[in-house]
Motif scaffolding. Structure first.
Motif, short mmCIF file in Angstrom:
data_model
loop_
_atom_site.label_atom_id
_atom_site.label_comp_id
_atom_site.label_asym_id
_atom_site.label_seq_id
_atom_site.Cartn_x
_atom_site.Cartn_y
_atom_site.Cartn_z
N THR A 190 0.79 -1.81 0.27
CA THR A 190 -0.18 -0.05 -0.06
C THR A 190 1.09 1.48 0.52
O THR A 190 0.68 2.72 -0.38
N ARG A 191 2.23 1.71 0.80
CA ARG A 191 2.76 1.89 0.60
C ARG A 191 3.93 2.66 0.09
O ARG A 191 4.35 3.81 -0.70
N PHE A 192 3.80 1.75 -0.30
CA PHE A 192 4.90 2.25 -1.78
C PHE A 192 4.77 1.22 -3.01
O PHE A 192 5.84 0.41 -4.08
N ASP A 193 3.48 1.11 -3.74
CA ASP A 193 3.32 0.49 -5.12
C ASP A 193 3.62 1.04 -5.69
O ASP A 193 3.50 2.57 -6.02
N ALA A 194 4.22 0.85 -6.72
CA ALA A 194 4.52 1.44 -7.80
C ALA A 194 4.22 2.26 -9.06
O ALA A 194 4.11 3.50 -9.04
N ARG A 195 2.43 1.60 -9.47
CA ARG A 195 1.65 2.91 -9.40
C ARG A 195 1.21 4.11 -9.65
O ARG A 195 0.94 4.70 -9.77
N LEU A 196 1.48 4.07 -8.23
CA LEU A 196 0.83 4.66 -6.89
C LEU A 196 1.33 5.62 -6.81
O LEU A 196 0.72 7.02 -6.79
N SER A 197 2.84 5.14 -6.87
CA SER A 197 4.59 6.32 -6.64
C SER A 197 4.46 7.26 -8.10
O SER A 197 4.45 8.11 -7.63
N ALA A 198 4.10 6.82 -8.85
CA ALA A 198 4.25 7.47 -10.73
C ALA A 198 2.53 8.13 -10.76
O ALA A 198 3.31 9.21 -11.31
N ALA A 199 1.67 7.59 -9.64
CA ALA A 199 0.51 8.71 -10.51
C ALA A 199 0.88 9.57 -9.21
O ALA A 199 1.27 11.24 -10.25
N GLY A 200 2.00 9.89 -8.18
CA GLY A 200 2.03 11.28 -7.44
C GLY A 200 2.46 11.78 -8.08
O GLY A 200 2.32 13.03 -8.13
N LEU A 201 3.65 11.22 -8.73
CA LEU A 201 5.10 11.76 -8.97
C LEU A 201 4.74 12.99 -10.56
O LEU A 201 4.68 14.10 -10.63
N LEU A 202 3.74 11.88 -11.33
CA LEU A 202 2.95 12.57 -12.47
C LEU A 202 2.01 13.87 -12.22
O LEU A 202 1.66 14.93 -12.68
N GLN A 203 1.49 13.82 -10.83
CA GLN A 203 0.43 14.73 -10.30
C GLN A 203 1.77 16.22 -10.49
O GLN A 203 0.88 16.63 -10.29
N HIS A 204 2.50 15.33 -9.61
CA HIS A 204 3.71 16.71 -9.16
C HIS A 204 4.38 17.84 -10.10
O HIS A 204 3.82 18.83 -10.06
N TYR A 205 4.66 16.08 -11.19
CA TYR A 205 5.16 17.91 -12.62
C TYR A 205 4.17 18.13 -12.72
O TYR A 205 4.81 19.18 -13.69
N ARG A 206 2.32 17.55 -12.80
CA ARG A 206 1.21 18.35 -13.78
C ARG A 206 1.19 20.16 -12.78
O ARG A 206 1.00 21.21 -13.49
N ALA A 207 1.97 19.57 -11.57
CA ALA A 207 1.05 21.37 -10.50
C ALA A 207 2.27 22.02 -10.59
O ALA A 207 2.57 23.39 -10.95
N LEU A 208 3.91 21.29 -11.55
CA LEU A 208 5.00 22.48 -11.37
C LEU A 208 4.35 22.47 -13.39
O LEU A 208 5.18 24.07 -13.34
N LEU A 209 4.03 22.74 -14.48
CA LEU A 209 3.64 22.72 -15.73
C LEU A 209 2.04 23.93 -15.47
O LEU A 209 2.19 24.88 -15.34
#
Length: 85
Positions: free
Chosen positions: A66-85
């Motif tokens: 639950t804490r280190f799921d690759a899909r969740l981590s990737a989605a969170g990272l994508l959300q951060h990138y989108r927030a920067l754009l």
């Protein structure tokens, strides 16, 4: 620690660095650093208490899933990138 917990095996770790960010008393056994007697006693305790070992290992695996799921981590990272754009 992450790999062992994710593999669903019992984990005995010393209380150094980021150990407590990964494990707690429900997901593993944490012992004081530089205390070989505590490590040995904890390993023996877990070997003698199969229920405790199995429960901690299962809790650790579930926590990693639950804490280190690759899909969740990737989605969170994508959300951060989108927030920067």
């Amino acid at each position: 620690l992450l790999e062992a917990a994710a593999a669903g095996v019992g984990v005995v770790a010393t209380d150094v660095g980021g150990t407590r960010e990964i494990l707690d008393d429900l997901t593993g056994a944490i012992v004081p650093p530089n205390d070989s007697e505590a490590i040995a006693n904890t390993v023996i305790r877990l070997l003698n208490d199969r229920d405790l070992l199995v429960n901690q290992a299962a809790a650790a695996r579930k926590s990693m899933e639950t804490r280190f799921d690759a899909r969740l981590s990737a989605a969170g990272l994508l959300q951060h990138y989108r927030a920067l754009l």
